[in-house]
Design a protein around this motif. Structure first.
Motif, short mmCIF file in Angstrom:
data_model
loop_
_atom_site.label_atom_id
_atom_site.label_comp_id
_atom_site.label_asym_id
_atom_site.label_seq_id
_atom_site.Cartn_x
_atom_site.Cartn_y
_atom_site.Cartn_z
N LYS A 61 75.11 18.43 70.10
CA LYS A 61 74.14 18.24 69.02
C LYS A 61 72.90 17.50 69.54
O LYS A 61 73.01 16.56 70.33
CB LYS A 61 74.78 17.44 67.89
N PRO B 76 64.80 15.67 70.53
CA PRO B 76 64.59 16.92 71.29
C PRO B 76 63.88 16.78 72.64
O PRO B 76 63.83 17.74 73.38
CB PRO B 76 63.73 17.75 70.33
N TYR C 22 67.27 29.71 72.56
CA TYR C 22 67.79 29.19 71.30
C TYR C 22 66.77 29.49 70.21
O TYR C 22 65.73 28.82 70.13
CB TYR C 22 68.05 27.68 71.42
N LYS C 23 67.02 30.55 69.45
CA LYS C 23 66.16 30.94 68.33
C LYS C 23 64.69 31.12 68.73
O LYS C 23 63.78 30.90 67.91
CB LYS C 23 66.27 29.93 67.18
N LEU D 87 64.09 23.20 71.73
CA LEU D 87 65.07 22.50 70.88
C LEU D 87 64.37 21.56 69.90
O LEU D 87 63.31 21.01 70.19
CB LEU D 87 66.03 21.68 71.75
N ASN E 14 68.60 17.88 65.49
CA ASN E 14 69.73 18.41 64.70
C ASN E 14 70.16 19.84 65.07
O ASN E 14 71.07 20.37 64.45
CB ASN E 14 69.45 18.36 63.19
N ASP E 15 69.50 20.45 66.07
CA ASP E 15 70.02 21.74 66.56
C ASP E 15 71.42 21.51 67.13
O ASP E 15 71.72 20.41 67.64
CB ASP E 15 69.13 22.28 67.69
#
Lengths: 225, 344
Positions: B12, B16, B148-149, B153, B156-157
């Motif tokens: 988690k 970031p 990642y998406k 980052l 809370n990712d």
């Protein structure tokens, strides 16, 4: 390795590059990773460690010999014109906020700009700058127009623009300084599609004027798919 | 049963960092579609971090730039850190670079001041559980896909990780020995001779670019003899350099053409830019040089404000050096494989 096919932008040089790229597609070599056509060049990306019989031969020499043998075959191949792609465009209004600027630049009406822009057949010389962005040849001098002094921080995807003697379409939303004359509801780039870019170097392209109503309808049907 | 399953693992993001992105060896074969290669800036470091956790070299790593993130390990995990030394810590206690580290459940990985370099790679045993897009895990920030998406980052990712099947026996033996509850650093590390040759102010070798001859003699000499400072405006697209201004001997129109990682192009300002992982596929500035692939790692790890010194080499030498580098990686792969399969 960069292969040079001429010094100037021309349809002949372009067709030669396309013919060579097609030949290479059918006769590639282990270690050739990919190639990128441009106005007068074809750039070959290669992995030296995968070429040249495990280090016994110089990779550049091996690659050079292979490409030279393909170039020799090129003489006997008649250049093929690319496929024709039609791009619907809704000109002016909020889709083409700079249409009036281009018209005023040449002291002609917006309708004349649209007529000239959509009459011409264009050639996709190369894809670059952004995913799926076509560098098009064939814009009439009558509607050429300098870039905006201050670029927009965000140009919507699908925007059709003019910059100097170039015209192009923004496939994704990016900052940009081109004069925007219209927008297409067609998706030019999708990473789930194969190939991801609708347009490929070598394609011929024509802009088809459509009404705002037709634009909305096409965009809706795109979202339904 | 006191067995470490290795499944359903996740990390988690508490904070970031500056720019943390998922990267691998890059997205190839789509340059003609205008799709950039992306991928790890320091590819050798990325590959070695993977090897140290039992992964294959092509697995995705988390690339961490200058200011590190804070990552909470929701499960126990085997990790490795490579590349830049950004003062990594587990629960506030310093951990070493370039070796496998057992991270117990509930630990927080954080970073301090950058000691050397710019980019750190975090590999987790088994790799991150994210989908490939166009055959690559790499993040394409501008087009918002991959990784990642499609983005860096954010707080809370949650990064899901795969099960490390290959070295599960090793991980289980650590767990059974009772050391699963505290940090364990491997007592071995790769021979420094086999790691990238970083330097605070590195010598970077190049071959002449397509437009070398169009540059003035003074500009050619400057590139060969003068230091160039890495500007703070450098990023994943390219390293901007400050030094003597480079210019053509007379104006020339350059038609846009394909460029690559390592291309040294010179815009009108006269300050050269070395293109790196996120460079656009085509460019229209004159290209004075191409940095050789074997020197990419020391190049990208040069911090802003430090100098690089250019040195000319030949294409044949560039191939030779790349081949030697490939051999070193293969040696590392075999040696690490042996180590990871020894019983604890």
């Amino acid at each position: 390795m960069v292969l040079q096919f001429g010094e100037q932008i021309s349809p002949e040089v372009h067709l030669k590059i396309q013919a060579f790229a097609a030949l290479l597609e059918k006769n590639t070599l282990a270690g050739i990773v990919e190639w990128v056509p441009a106005y007068t060049t074809l750039t070959i990306y290669y992995a030296p460690l995968l070429i040249g019989n495990g280090g016994s031969e110089d990779p550049y020499d091996v690659l050079y010999r292979h490409l030279a043998s393909l170039a020799a075959k090129l003489e006997n191949i008649a250049p093929m014109p690319g496929r024709l792609v039609e791009i619907p465009v809704c000109y002016g209004g909020s889709f083409g906020p700079d249409l009036d600027i281009v018209a005023a630049h040449h002291n002609i009406s917006p309708e004349e700009v649209i007529a000239i822009h959509s009459q011409q057949e264009y050639t996709v010389y190369m894809i670059g700058f952004a995913p799926g962005f076509p560098y098009l040849g064939g814009l009439s001098k009558k509607i050429a127009c300098p870039r905006k002094a201050a670029p927009r921080s965000s140009v919507p995807a699908g925007s059709v623009g003019i910059a100097g003697l170039q015209t192009g379409i923004y496939p994704i939303s990016t900052p940009g300084g081109w004069q925007l004359i219209g927008r297409t509801p067609i998706t030019l780039f999708g990473y789930c599609k194969q190939p991801p870019s609708l347009l490929q170097a070598g394609d011929r392209l024509r802009f088809m004027p459509v009404s705002a109503k037709d634009y909305e309808r096409m965009e809706r049907s795109r979202h339904e798919h | 049963m006191n067995e470490w399953k290795g499944a359903g693992m996740s990390i988690k993001v508490i904070s970031p960092g500056l720019l943390c992105t998922i990267q691998d060896a890059g997205r190839h074969q789509y340059k003609k579609d205008g799709i950039i290669t992306s991928g790890a800036m320091d590819l050798d470091a990325c590959k070695i971090a993977n090897l140290l956790t039992g992964n294959n070299m092509e697995e995705a790593c988390l690339e961490i730039c200058m200011k590190g993130p804070e990552l909470y390990f929701e499960n126990s995990y085997l990790i490795a850190l490579s590349g830049a030394d950004l003062s990594p810590m587990l629960d506030g206690v310093a951990v070493k670079m370039w070796r496998p580290i057992w991270v117990p459940k509930g630990s927080t990985l954080s970073f301090g001041a950058p000691r050397s370099g710019c980019f750190t790679y975090l590999a987790v045993a088994g790799g991150f559980n994210i989908p490939k897009v166009l055959e690559s895990y790499s993040t394409y920030l501008a087009a918002r896909f991959g990784g990642y998406k499609g983005r860096a980052l954010m707080k809370n990712d949650v990064l899901e990780c795969n099960t490390a099947k290959e070295i599960l026996p090793l991980l289980n033996s650590i767990y059974r020995l009772g050391s699963g509850n505290h940090v364990v650093e491997a007592h071995w590390a790769p021979d420094p001779q086999l790691l990238p040759a970083y330097d605070e102010n590195p010598v970077i070798r190049f071959i002449r670019g397509p437009e070398w001859q169009l540059f003035s003699k003074a500009s050619q000499d400057a590139l060969l003899n003068e230091p160039f400072k890495v500007s703070a405006r450098s990023n994943r697209m390219g390293y901007q350099l400050q030094g003597p201004e480079l210019s053509l001997s007379r104006p020339a129109e350059i038609l846009s053409s394909a460029v690559t990682f390592g291309t040294v192009q010179v815009p009108g300002s006269g300050n050269p830019i070395i293109l790196t992982a996120d460079h656009q596929t085509t460019g229209g500035y004159p290209r004075i040089a191409n940095v050789i692939s074997a020197d990419f790692s020391p190049l990208v790890q040069t911090q802003a404000g430090k100098n690089i010194y250019f040195k000319e080499t030949t294409l044949a030498d560039a191939h030779q050096l790349l081949s030697e580098q490939g051999n070193k990686l293969e040696l590392l792969r075999m040696a690490i494989h042996l180590k990871l399969n020894q019983p604890v």
